[in-house]
Design an enzyme around this catalytic site. Structure first.
Site, PDB file in Angstrom:
ATOM      1  N   ARG A 140     -53.671   7.439 -36.072  1.00  0.00           N
ATOM      2  CA  ARG A 140     -54.319   5.991 -35.463  1.00  0.00           C
ATOM      3  C   ARG A 140     -55.195   5.819 -36.555  1.00  0.00           C
ATOM      4  NH1 ARG A 140     -54.500   7.718 -29.413  1.00  0.00           N
ATOM      5  NH2 ARG A 140     -54.135   9.812 -29.834  1.00  0.00           N
ATOM      6  N   GLU A 186     -44.356  17.139 -41.397  1.00  0.00           N
ATOM      7  CA  GLU A 186     -43.364  16.356 -39.873  1.00  0.00           C
ATOM      8  C   GLU A 186     -42.421  16.256 -41.145  1.00  0.00           C
ATOM      9  OE1 GLU A 186     -44.927  12.258 -39.748  1.00  0.00           O
ATOM     10  OE2 GLU A 186     -44.045  12.313 -38.741  1.00  0.00           O
ATOM     11  N   CYS A 238     -49.815  10.417 -31.850  1.00  0.00           N
ATOM     12  CA  CYS A 238     -49.944  10.171 -32.692  1.00  0.00           C
ATOM     13  C   CYS A 238     -51.560  10.211 -33.840  1.00  0.00           C
ATOM     14  CB  CYS A 238     -49.755   8.437 -33.278  1.00  0.00           C
ATOM     15  SG  CYS A 238     -49.982   7.926 -35.261  1.00  0.00           S
ATOM     16  N   TRP A 279     -46.438   5.882 -41.947  1.00  0.00           N
ATOM     17  CA  TRP A 279     -46.062   6.905 -43.799  1.00  0.00           C
ATOM     18  C   TRP A 279     -45.920   8.345 -43.050  1.00  0.00           C
ATOM     19  CZ3 TRP A 279     -50.684   4.122 -43.351  1.00  0.00           C
ATOM     20  CH2 TRP A 279     -51.436   4.654 -43.556  1.00  0.00           C
TER      21      TRP A 279
HETATM   22  N1  ARG Z   1     -41.400  13.040 -37.130  1.00  0.00           N
HETATM   23  C1  ARG Z   1     -40.336  12.167 -37.144  1.00  0.00           C
HETATM   24  C2  ARG Z   1     -39.482  12.205 -38.137  1.00  0.00           C
HETATM   25  O1  ARG Z   1     -40.364  13.539 -39.285  1.00  0.00           O
HETATM   26  C3  ARG Z   1     -41.157  10.527 -36.842  1.00  0.00           C
HETATM   27  C4  ARG Z   1     -42.099  10.337 -36.117  1.00  0.00           C
HETATM   28  C5  ARG Z   1     -43.496   9.499 -36.893  1.00  0.00           C
HETATM   29  N2  ARG Z   1     -44.078  10.134 -37.581  1.00  0.00           N
HETATM   30  C6  ARG Z   1     -45.140   9.341 -38.649  1.00  0.00           C
HETATM   31  N3  ARG Z   1     -45.451  10.332 -39.351  1.00  0.00           N
HETATM   32  N4  ARG Z   1     -45.415   7.309 -37.887  1.00  0.00           N
HETATM   33  O2  ARG Z   1     -38.832  11.667 -38.406  1.00  0.00           O
END
Ligand code: ARG
Length: 386
Positions: free
Chosen positions: A81, A255, A78, A250
């Site tokens: 953090r 991602e 992560c 968030w």
């Molecule tokens: N990568 C994953 C997604 O796109 C989520 C993982 C956690 N990501 C976060 N920003 N807390 O759904």
């Protein structure tokens, strides 16, 4: 004491608390928070007695909060953090029925979404004990889009969830059949068969994608959900396993804009976007993929921000991670990190997190992804094909 029950993957369930790990955790807790109502030696004695008598022990509310926050602090994949101390911890250990669980999951989404001002939240349900098996949710995240397999083999929606979608349909889900259908929750408790619950639509905040200087980008009809809430990882604190402890932060834009909408085995949209932008796709060397990728990421960040939904970009989040490293070093702590997860999937080399290596220690408390949880997330059980 009853024998530990097998999990759906056939492995025995670690229901007894590990005394050594309990002690190590309580020492860490008292070390970082010295003014505790019960002194360290007394608390250690309580725990030893409880483990001798019942095979497990019960965390205090304070231990639960600290344990969950440190589990985040120790999550080597992560990048976010820096904010570990702000994690809001919802103690749901009293919930027993599938209906209770479903209510609390809804409440989690409400508190996490917070009208777009996303808050990091974790809901911690009862642990596995020698007496009873913890509740579980089969979904790997609280909000995900279905993948509907068509007769010709094509998939409408998110292909990653094609097997899971087929499973929930067999369990009775009436699927709308579109590209953005939110999957229902499958809640499994000790007393009951798996139960299906629709996610209340008013709890699912979504953002429709637009582009700051391409008005027709909206015509692509793309969207994503605001809250990434992982629901299949086991939280382990002080030698106790909490298999159901959904947590969220968030989004970082990449991602969505570099993985969920882009990976070849996800929505695979680069060709569609390139065509929409009128890029020359006749050769890889035109870098049409890269150009489409950047514009998509611009659209994701722009749309979330316009909609008032918290999101961060990979440059800012990388800098925050560097700040986190410095702060932790000041506390005399190492930050375990997995380079291949920390470095963003676009523009890695122009973020500071790229230019160094990290320790990869497995420090506890932490979150773990078990095989049986993975299998449930694929819809692989209990039907035995997956
Ligand atoms: N990568 C994953 C997604 O796109 C989520 C993982 C956690 N990501 C976060 N920003 N807390 O759904």
């Amino acid at each position: 004491m009853p024998a530990p029950r097998p999990t759906t993957s056939g492995q025995p369930h670690p229901a007894e608390a590990d005394g050594g790990e309990a002690e190590e955790f309580v020492r860490l807790h008292h070390g970082e928070h010295p003014d505790q109502p019960v002194p360290l030696t007394a608390r250690l004695q309580q725990i030893r007695t409880q483990i001798d008598e019942t095979g497990t022990y019960t965390h205090t509310a304070d231990e639960l909060v600290f344990g969950a926050r440190v589990a985040w602090r120790n999550s080597s994949r992560c990048i976010g953090r820096l904010y570990w101390k702000s994690l809001r911890v919802l103690d749901r250990r009293q919930a027993t029925t599938a209906d209770d669980v479903h209510q609390h999951l809804g409440d989690h989404l409400r508190q996490a979404t917070n009208g777009g001002r996303i808050r990091p939240v974790i809901s911690i349900f009862a642990p596995d004990t020698p007496e009873s098996r913890a509740p579980r949710v089969w979904n790997d995240q609280l909000i995900r889009y279905a993948g509907h397999r068509q007769d010709n083999g094509d998939i409408v929606g998110d292909p990653t969830y094609a097997d899971f979608t087929a499973t929930v349909k067999r369990l009775g889900w009436q699927a709308p059949g579109g590209a953005w259908d939110v999957l229902p929750w499958v809640v499994e408790t000790d007393q009951d068969k798996p139960q299906l619950f629709d996610v209340p639509p008013n709890l699912v905040l979504e953002v429709h994608l637009t582009h700051p200087d391409r008005p027709d980008f909206a015509d692509l009809g793309l969207r994503w959900h605001a809250v990434p809430a992982i629901s299949n990882m086991r939280l382990r604190i002080g030698g106790i396993n909490y298999p159901l402890a959904p947590f969220n932060g968030w989004y970082m834009g990449t991602e969505i804009g570099a993985r969920n909408l882009v990976d070849a085995d996800r929505y695979n949209l680069l060709p569609v976007i390139a065509e929409h932008l009128g890029l020359d796709t006749s050769s890889e060397a035109t870098l049409w993929r890269d150009r489409a990728l950047v514009e998509l990421n611009v659209a994701v960040l722009h749309s979330f921000t316009q909609a008032g939904v918290k999101i961060s970009d990979h440059h800012t989040e990388s800098r925050h991670f560097m700040t986190h490293l410095a702060k932790e070093a000041k506390q005399g702590r190492t930050v375990p990190a997995d380079w291949s997860w920390i470095v963003p999937p676009v523009s890695g080399g122009i973020t500071p997190v790229f230019h160094r290596y990290y320790e990869e220690a497995d420090q506890r408390p932490n979150f773990y992804l078990d095989d049986d949880a993975k299998a449930r997330g694929k819809g692989g059980c209990p039907f035995g094909h997956g």
